[in-house]
Design an enzyme around this catalytic site. Sequence first.
Site, PDB file in Angstrom:
ATOM      1  N   TYR A   1       0.691  16.535 -17.568  1.00 20.02           N
ATOM      2  CA  TYR A   1      -0.566  16.164 -16.897  1.00 20.02           C
ATOM      3  C   TYR A   1      -1.525  15.491 -17.874  1.00 20.02           C
ATOM      4  CZ  TYR A   1      -4.738  16.626 -13.957  1.00 20.02           C
ATOM      5  OH  TYR A   1      -5.865  16.368 -13.221  1.00 20.02           O
TER       6      TYR A   1
ATOM      7  N   SER B   1      -8.700  12.261 -15.644  1.00 21.51           N
ATOM      8  CA  SER B   1      -9.144  13.654 -15.720  1.00 21.51           C
ATOM      9  C   SER B   1      -9.783  13.876 -17.082  1.00 21.51           C
ATOM     10  CB  SER B   1      -7.936  14.589 -15.569  1.00 21.51           C
ATOM     11  OG  SER B   1      -8.288  15.919 -15.905  1.00 21.51           O
TER      12      SER B   1
HETATM   13  N1  LIG Z   1      -9.728  18.884  -8.580  1.00 21.18           N
HETATM   14  C1  LIG Z   1      -9.950  18.820  -9.893  1.00 21.18           C
HETATM   15  O1  LIG Z   1     -10.520  19.739 -10.509  1.00 21.18           O
HETATM   16  C2  LIG Z   1      -9.518  17.600 -10.658  1.00 21.18           C
HETATM   17  C3  LIG Z   1      -9.906  17.507 -11.993  1.00 21.18           C
HETATM   18  C4  LIG Z   1      -9.523  16.388 -12.713  1.00 21.18           C
HETATM   19  C5  LIG Z   1      -8.779  15.397 -12.132  1.00 21.18           C
HETATM   20  N2  LIG Z   1      -8.408  15.524 -10.823  1.00 21.18           N
HETATM   21  C6  LIG Z   1      -7.599  14.444 -10.268  1.00 21.18           C
HETATM   22  O2  LIG Z   1      -8.151  14.014  -9.059  1.00 21.18           O
HETATM   23  C7  LIG Z   1      -7.116  13.480  -8.229  1.00 21.18           C
HETATM   24  C8  LIG Z   1      -7.296  14.000  -6.823  1.00 21.18           C
HETATM   25  O3  LIG Z   1      -7.163  15.379  -6.878  1.00 21.18           O
HETATM   26  P1  LIG Z   1      -7.846  16.349  -5.813  1.00 21.18           P
HETATM   27  O4  LIG Z   1      -8.590  17.354  -6.593  1.00 21.18           O
HETATM   28  O5  LIG Z   1      -8.527  15.583  -4.761  1.00 21.18           O
HETATM   29  O6  LIG Z   1      -6.518  17.065  -5.298  1.00 21.18           O
HETATM   30  P2  LIG Z   1      -5.877  17.227  -3.848  1.00 21.18           P
HETATM   31  O7  LIG Z   1      -4.685  18.075  -4.077  1.00 21.18           O
HETATM   32  O8  LIG Z   1      -6.911  17.685  -2.873  1.00 21.18           O
HETATM   33  O9  LIG Z   1      -5.455  15.737  -3.467  1.00 21.18           O
HETATM   34  C9  LIG Z   1      -4.323  15.105  -3.970  1.00 21.18           C
HETATM   35  C10 LIG Z   1      -3.708  14.281  -2.867  1.00 21.18           C
HETATM   36  O10 LIG Z   1      -2.581  13.592  -3.409  1.00 21.18           O
HETATM   37  C11 LIG Z   1      -1.486  13.737  -2.515  1.00 21.18           C
HETATM   38  N3  LIG Z   1      -0.233  13.649  -3.247  1.00 21.18           N
HETATM   39  C12 LIG Z   1       0.222  14.468  -4.214  1.00 21.18           C
HETATM   40  N4  LIG Z   1       1.451  14.085  -4.619  1.00 21.18           N
HETATM   41  C13 LIG Z   1       1.763  12.983  -3.888  1.00 21.18           C
HETATM   42  C14 LIG Z   1       2.895  12.127  -3.833  1.00 21.18           C
HETATM   43  N5  LIG Z   1       3.972  12.350  -4.598  1.00 21.18           N
HETATM   44  N6  LIG Z   1       2.873  11.095  -2.969  1.00 21.18           N
HETATM   45  C15 LIG Z   1       1.807  10.881  -2.160  1.00 21.18           C
HETATM   46  N7  LIG Z   1       0.718  11.662  -2.161  1.00 21.18           N
HETATM   47  C16 LIG Z   1       0.695  12.705  -3.015  1.00 21.18           C
HETATM   48  C17 LIG Z   1      -1.690  15.126  -1.897  1.00 21.18           C
HETATM   49  O11 LIG Z   1      -0.960  15.263  -0.677  1.00 21.18           O
HETATM   50  C18 LIG Z   1      -3.197  15.137  -1.700  1.00 21.18           C
HETATM   51  O12 LIG Z   1      -3.578  14.556  -0.481  1.00 21.18           O
HETATM   52  C19 LIG Z   1      -5.794  13.842  -8.912  1.00 21.18           C
HETATM   53  O13 LIG Z   1      -5.270  12.698  -9.537  1.00 21.18           O
HETATM   54  C20 LIG Z   1      -6.191  14.881  -9.954  1.00 21.18           C
HETATM   55  O14 LIG Z   1      -5.359  14.831 -11.079  1.00 21.18           O
HETATM   56  C21 LIG Z   1      -8.755  16.588 -10.066  1.00 21.18           C
END
Ligand SMILES: NC(=O)c1ccc[n+]([C@@H]2O[C@H](COP(=O)([O-])OP(=O)(O)OC[C@H]3O[C@@H](n4cnc5c(N)ncnc54)[C@H](O)[C@@H]3O)[C@@H](O)[C@H]2O)c1
Length: 246
Positions: free
Chosen positions: A147, A134
């Site tokens: 985080y 991130s």
């Molecule tokens: N969306 C943003 O703005 C953003 C920004 C920076 C980084 N990220 C990173 O991107 C990655 C994906 O995020 P996203 O935005 O697609 O979010 P999202 O919430 O849509 O997807 C996350 C997925 O991880 C799964 N998950 C969460 N905890 C879990 C666990 N304990 N065991 C198994 N599965 C689990 C959830 O069910 C979901 O399907 C994350 O690592 C997040 O930190 C996202």
Amino acid sequence: MTSVLVAGGATGIGRACVRALRADSVDVYLADLNVDAASEAAREDLPGRVAIGRHDLAEPDAPRDAVAAALAAFGRLDGVIVTAGLHVVAPVEEYALPDWDRTMAVNVRAPFLFAQAAAAPLAQTGGSIVLTGSTAAFRGSRGTFAYAASKGALVSLTRSLAVELGPRGVRVNCVCPGWIDTPFNDPYWSMQPDPEGALAQVVSRIPVGRQGEPVDVAGLIVFLVGPGAAYLTGQSIIVDGGLLSA
Ligand SMILES: NC(=O)c1ccc[n+]([C@@H]2O[C@H](COP(=O)([O-])OP(=O)(O)OC[C@H]3O[C@@H](n4cnc5c(N)ncnc54)[C@H](O)[C@@H]3O)[C@@H](O)[C@H]2O)c1
């Protein structure tokens, strides 16, 4: 590349990876806690096969179980993509130890355990690992303690894994998204007194003038996991519409 494990592929960036891989006829093992959303993803009519499994990545055995299930489903492993992540925000004195521990378990320990479990099968195929960091690894923000620390740790972990696994033919990279429009940020927006105003303020700081879409990040992940990135390893690549450059 014929078979890839996506951990966290039920929604958001992970789901966009599952879709892009399957559209390219790659078989996908989708490991996630959210089996309803994973089943919905699996129903998309695409050429690549998909198998899903419920795995809570906060549990130490989950990555090994998921790798074993992926191998059982498709017989080989060409890539492991870890997008699952957890974000708990609280003031410093109120930050709860269980939230710290679970965040570290899901965001850092699970990616390491995936590398441990998948190193041998990936070495057989010349495969690759892509982790999801991130922009929080590179800039601070209020209440974002576990985080930010976990995402910073992923950047370091990526380098060490790349050095150790490179000689075995396994590449390891990390993508670091900025603001991406997924369910991940729903708790943040719902905490804002004026969510629309807060979104407008965020967008005003992004040079390309919009939040990212999951596909903006999935395109980079799918490139990194595949043979086009054969000479790329140990890198953490920021995909943020220019946010950190501004
Ligand atoms: N969306 C943003 O703005 C953003 C920004 C920076 C980084 N990220 C990173 O991107 C990655 C994906 O995020 P996203 O935005 O697609 O979010 P999202 O919430 O849509 O997807 C996350 C997925 O991880 C799964 N998950 C969460 N905890 C879990 C666990 N304990 N065991 C198994 N599965 C689990 C959830 O069910 C979901 O399907 C994350 O690592 C997040 O930190 C996202």
